[in-house]
Design an enzyme around this catalytic site. Structure first.
Site, PDB file in Angstrom:
ATOM      1  N   PRO A 124       0.819  -1.222   0.000  1.00  0.00           N
ATOM      2  CG  PRO A 124      -0.215  -1.189   2.092  1.00  0.00           C
ATOM      3  CD  PRO A 124       0.603  -2.045   1.197  1.00  0.00           C
ATOM      4  CD  GLU A 182       1.605  -8.311   9.566  1.00  0.00           C
ATOM      5  OE1 GLU A 182       1.730  -8.825   8.434  1.00  0.00           O
ATOM      6  OE2 GLU A 182       0.750  -8.685  10.380  1.00  0.00           O
ATOM      7  NE  ARG A 231     -10.828  -5.986 -19.320  1.00  0.00           N
ATOM      8  CZ  ARG A 231     -11.458  -5.124 -20.099  1.00  0.00           C
ATOM      9  NH1 ARG A 231     -10.901  -3.967 -20.360  1.00  0.00           N
ATOM     10  NH2 ARG A 231     -12.640  -5.406 -20.609  1.00  0.00           N
ATOM     11  CG  ASP A 238     -12.622  -1.250 -21.087  1.00  0.00           C
ATOM     12  OD1 ASP A 238     -13.691  -1.733 -21.444  1.00  0.00           O
ATOM     13  OD2 ASP A 238     -11.595  -1.926 -20.856  1.00  0.00           O
TER      14      ASP A 238
END
Ligand code: ADE
Length: 234
Positions: free
Chosen positions: A89, A116, A154, A169
């Site tokens: 993250p 962690e 894709r 899209d």
């Protein structure tokens, strides 16, 4: 394209990578995906791959040894050096522009850890880029890697049955997708907009563009601001 995934949970990938568009892309040779279990490179009898953090604190940290050894093994599986990513993250946020950029690479190597964290020497020593799929915390990088792989695959030429489907899209032009309808023409009293039945392709294209703009303004105004920023930075 070749994709290598270094993970503690190779079994998690089995079904998603063997279904639908990714399966077809693999069957057609557009992409080769290889999974390697980091635990196989543990030198410990219990196949340990993480340990307590120096300095104290909660959780366990991925040890450098098994990850480095696993990485060096994987790198030799193909002559292409590839771009190396740690799923975390703390990474740069993944988006459609990044998906497009990655779809042009010959080889991607993803290293999935536990949340962690990784011993910092993994990032610095392997020269890995960090990548995140959003501002929330997953218990590991596996699902994040799958999200990225799906979005990238894709976009590979020939991965979708109809070449136009990726072009229209959401996000492909910085806007959300226009509303779509299929048969029947009237369902529970709800009618397909007349314009889509008119056969006038220019008018339909114009309507769709307008709908895309309106929806983006209403639901994701941040995208329009981003586009303006991008345009003025050019
Ligand atoms: N690992 C844990 N959380 C993640 C996230 N949001 N993106 C990528 N990898 C992660």
């Amino acid at each position: 394209m070749r994709v290598d995934i270094l993970t503690l949970f190779p079994e998690v990938f089995e079904s998603p990578l063997s279904s639908s568009i990714i399966k077809r892309a693999r069957d057609n040779g557009l992409i080769e995906i290889a999974l390697t279990d980091i635990r196989d490179f543990s030198t410990d009898n219990y196949r340990k791959v993480d340990d307590k953090p120096y300095g104290g604190g909660p959780g366990m940290v991925m040890m450098p040894g098994p990850v480095f050894d696993c990485f060096e093994h994987v790198q030799k599986l193909s002559p292409e050096k590839g771009r190396v990513f740690l799923l975390t993250p703390q990474g740069q946020k993944f988006d459609q522009a990044k998906a497009r950029q990655l779809s042009a690479e010959k080889r991607l190597i993803f290293i999935d850890g536990k949340y962690e964290g990784f011993d910092e020497r993994i990032r610095t020593g392997l020269g890995a880029e960090q990548i995140s799929i959003g501002d929330y915390v997953l218990s590991g990088g596996e699902f994040a890697a799958m999200v990225i792989i799906d979005a990238v695959v894709r976009l590979l030429e020939g991965a979708l049955g109809d070449e136009d489907s990726a072009k229209d899209d959401s996000f492909s032009e910085g806007l959300l997708e226009y509303p779509q309808y299929t048969r029947p023409e009237i369902y529970r009293g709800m009618k397909v907009p007349d314009i889509l039945l008119s056969g006038d392709h220019a008018k339909i294209a114009e309507w769709r563009r307008q709908q895309s703009l309106e929806r983006t303004k209403k639901w994701r105004p941040d995208l329009l601001n981003n586009n303006n920023k991008k345009a003025s930075a050019k």
